[in-house]
Design a protein around this motif. Structure first.
Motif, mmCIF file in Angstrom:
data_model
loop_
_atom_site.group_PDB
_atom_site.id
_atom_site.type_symbol
_atom_site.label_atom_id
_atom_site.label_comp_id
_atom_site.label_asym_id
_atom_site.label_seq_id
_atom_site.Cartn_x
_atom_site.Cartn_y
_atom_site.Cartn_z
ATOM 1 N N TYR A 1 0.837 -1.204 0.000
ATOM 2 C CA TYR A 1 0.000 0.000 0.000
ATOM 3 C C TYR A 1 0.871 1.253 0.000
ATOM 4 O O TYR A 1 0.642 2.189 -0.770
ATOM 5 N N TRP A 2 1.901 1.251 0.850
ATOM 6 C CA TRP A 2 2.757 2.429 0.943
ATOM 7 C C TRP A 2 3.608 2.583 -0.316
ATOM 8 O O TRP A 2 3.900 3.723 -0.736
ATOM 9 N N ARG B 1 1.419 4.181 -2.967
ATOM 10 C CA ARG B 1 1.233 5.605 -2.669
ATOM 11 C C ARG B 1 2.477 6.409 -3.028
ATOM 12 O O ARG B 1 2.381 7.453 -3.667
ATOM 13 N N ARG B 2 3.657 5.930 -2.607
ATOM 14 C CA ARG B 2 4.856 6.742 -2.850
ATOM 15 C C ARG B 2 5.219 6.770 -4.332
ATOM 16 O O ARG B 2 5.831 7.741 -4.803
ATOM 17 N N ARG C 1 2.991 6.990 -6.503
ATOM 18 C CA ARG C 1 1.863 7.763 -7.022
ATOM 19 C C ARG C 1 1.087 7.003 -8.103
ATOM 20 O O ARG C 1 0.630 7.589 -9.090
ATOM 21 N N ALA D 1 -1.258 4.582 -6.832
ATOM 22 C CA ALA D 1 -2.310 3.910 -6.062
ATOM 23 C C ALA D 1 -3.685 4.152 -6.666
ATOM 24 O O ALA D 1 -4.537 3.251 -6.671
ATOM 25 N N GLU D 2 -3.920 5.350 -7.167
ATOM 26 C CA GLU D 2 -5.222 5.634 -7.773
ATOM 27 C C GLU D 2 -5.439 4.735 -8.984
ATOM 28 O O GLU D 2 -6.527 4.161 -9.176
ATOM 29 N N PHE E 1 -9.895 4.805 -3.987
ATOM 30 C CA PHE E 1 -8.682 5.573 -3.704
ATOM 31 C C PHE E 1 -8.758 6.851 -4.517
ATOM 32 O O PHE E 1 -8.731 6.821 -5.750
ATOM 33 N N HIS F 1 -6.039 10.937 -1.206
ATOM 34 C CA HIS F 1 -5.643 9.881 -0.275
ATOM 35 C C HIS F 1 -4.146 9.593 -0.294
ATOM 36 O O HIS F 1 -3.673 8.764 0.505
ATOM 37 N N TYR F 2 -3.393 10.266 -1.183
ATOM 38 C CA TYR F 2 -1.938 10.122 -1.105
ATOM 39 C C TYR F 2 -1.407 10.696 0.204
ATOM 40 O O TYR F 2 -0.287 10.370 0.612
#
Length: 582
Positions: free
Chosen positions: A508-509, A512-513, A515, A517-518, A554, A558-559
């Motif tokens: 998950y992380w 996100r990092r 970019r 995740a969406e 997401f 949510h980032y």
């Protein structure tokens, strides 16, 4: 909540509870004795040790939450690696809902100012103490490591947060208690500077479960990788409270590379290679006690009676399990990431999967050993029992409705087929099968060398050092029993990281990092796998089913998670994150 309570929570002020050592010297074997005067504490090494232990305990490394049962594995749930048996469990609610201005549940927020204040108090008091200087340096270093770890957990969730390095009191003026947020870059730089000093101040070896110079390098490796990613792929917002300028990316990639390289080449840790069977070897990484584990750099010690958890109790499928069980159901999207041992893709077209019969050896037995080590699937043996995950049995085209055929059950237990015919096995200690809730004594690895290899690989790739990236990624592949790559690409680097570190609360992380995740998570309707057994051919037909009752959500905001309406209302200096102002 009373105003005074809010101030205490926001400032991280708490009632000092102390523990003293009894019996064995282990970091986990301590017992509470009540209130002890402040003067007494800082003149007694045993009492200081007990106070330091409190900081370790409140860090809650296993899953990052205080709940050692249903809230475990939240990162893997959010990252769409597995889902949970019951939809009412909080991690599923977080994965399937819109995270709004109210914030995330406290169990997942990691807004742990109380522990930071504990750390700040110890650092200040030990600086003034007359205890042995070597003891003071060691315990101060450990607590500074834990404080840096707490700041890392906050910055990766919220971006910039207030940087508080002194113990606040209720007598402090409001401007000292209600701090403004530091920038995201300032928090990452603080972490890096602290860890650079701790690599020198902390010893290479310590009691199992305590911080070392290796742990400091491992945290720097991970934190700098995140900072580099934020600079590389993110945007600067709110005047730097969120984001890091892209011009800084290479410096952070280099810091991640250097910390990883130094740790790998320190000689203090080695990739776990104790078992010639790559499946068994990979599984044993996570069940070997920390003090005997060549790969474990830092982790949390459990002993069952005084301090236990419930991971194996929750994870084991019906059969050897005698508790809740069958709780972590693997998504088929994760299975597709794992290639076959001959190097062919594990992402088989789904219409091909459903259009033929498969033996379990064909479908699972020749996949990456890391998946076979990480999953319970049909016909695996656990404690001399065969575990069943099939939903039905067909004989001569007719479904068997009850009983069994020559010892083969008509279907697997209901708990085993509730969501998916694949359950999480990684980190499960099968010798803990018959124990009760919160008595599992399997240690929890926070940092291991396999992650550091993957951190170095990623940093090397973005530093345009493909030879280094290729060498270290193939070391990981070799240990896993998988064929070597001939080159590295961004896709290969990310895929290998996802397979090596699957179900360890990284994905998950990472999404996100990076970019993405969406792109990966939003609207995802996760799929489980259903096995139906054909008795005549001794093979399975495979189909897919929705494992959750709605698509994942997401949103771009949510980032970064919201600070929470209450926290923003309490502190006029606390600027909310974008998208959560209302």
């Amino acid at each position: 909540m009373k105003t005074s309570d809010k101030i205490l929570r926001n400032a991280g002020i708490f009632t000092l509870l102390l523990f003293i050592a009894v019996g064995c010297d282990s970091v986990i074997n301590k017992s509470p004795v009540g209130m002890i005067t402040d003067e007494t504490v800082w003149a007694d090494e045993a009492l200081v040790d007990a106070y330091v232990l409190d900081v370790y305990n409140e860090a809650n490394f296993i899953g990052g939450t205080a709940n050692l049962s249903f809230n475990q594995q939240v990162g893997s749930v959010l990252g769409a690696e597995h889902t949970l048996f019951a939809p009412w469990q909080a991690p599923m609610g977080l994965a399937l809902s819109v995270i709004d201005a109210d914030g995330v549940p406290d169990a997942f927020a990691q807004w742990n100012w109380a522990n930071i204040r504990r750390a700040n108090t110890i650092i200040e008091k030990l600086e003034e103490s007359e205890l042995d200087p070597d003891f003071v340096q060691l315990r101060t270093g450990e607590v500074r490591f834990l404080r840096a770890f707490e700041y890392f957990r906050m910055v990766k969730r919220y971006g910039g947060v207030p940087l508080i390095t002194e113990a606040q009191t209720m007598d402090d003026p409001p401007e000292e208690i209600f701090r403004s947020r530091n920038t995201e870059q300032e928090i990452y730089d603080f972490i890096a500077e602290e860890l650079d000093e701790l690599v020198i101040d902390l010893p290479p070896t310590n009691e199992a479960g305590r911080a070392t110079s290796g742990a400091a390098l491992a945290l720097k490796s991970r934190a700098m990788l995140y900072a580099a990613s934020i600079a590389e792929f993110g945007d600067v917002q709110l005047g730097g409270l969120l984001g890091i300028p892209s011009s800084e990316a290479q410096d952070y990639w280099q810091a991640a590379f250097d910390a990883s390289f130094d740790l790998i080449n320190s000689g203090d840790y080695h990739l776990f290679r104790e078992n010639p069977d790559p499946v068994a070897n990979y599984r044993e990484i996570f069940t070997t006690p920390l003090q005997n584990n060549t790969e474990a750099i830092f982790g949390e010690i459990f002993n069952g009676d005084n301090k236990g958890h419930s991971f194996s109790f929750m994870a084991l499928p019906e059969g050897p399990n005698r508790g809740w069980g069958s709780n972590f159901n693997i998504l088929y999207e994760m299975v597709e990431l794992f290639d076959f041992v001959d190097g062919s893709s594990g992402d088989i077209p789904r219409d091909q999967v459903t259009s033929q019969l498969w033996s379990i050896d064909e479908f699972m037995g020749e996949r990456d050993p890391r998946l076979r080590a990480s999953a319970f699937y049909p016909e695996v043996e656990v404690l001399d029992q065969t575990i069943y995950f099939h939903s039905s049995t067909m004989v001569n085209g007719e479904q068997v409705t009850d009983g069994d055929i020559e010892g083969w059950p008509a279907s697997g237990p209901a708990r085993n087929i509730n969501r998916s015919g694949l359950h999480l096995r990684k980190r499960v200690d099968e010798t803990q099968a018959y124990i009760s809730h919160n008595l599992d004594e399997t240690d929890f690895i926070v940092f291991r060398l396999g992650e550091i290899y993957m951190n170095l690989v990623e940093a090397a790739f973005y530093l345009n050092r493909p030879a280094d990236a290729l060498f270290y990624i193939n070391e990981i592949r070799d240990r896993a029993g998988m064929p070597a790559y001939g080159n590295v690409t961004e896709e290969i680097v990310r895929k290998e990281r996802q397979t090596e570190l699957a179900f360890e609360n990284h994905r998950y992380w990472d999404l996100r990092r990076w970019r993405i995740a969406e792109e990966v998570l939003d609207g995802l309707r996760v799929q489980g796998i259903r096995f139906d057994y054909d008795w005549d051919t001794k093979q399975y037909s495979i189909s897919f089913k929705n494992m959750e009752n709605q698509p994942r959500i997401f949103q771009p905001r949510h980032y970064y998670w919201p600070l929470g309406v209450e926290r923003v209302a309490e502190n006029v200096n606390m600027v909310p994150n974008p998208g959560y102002q209302d």
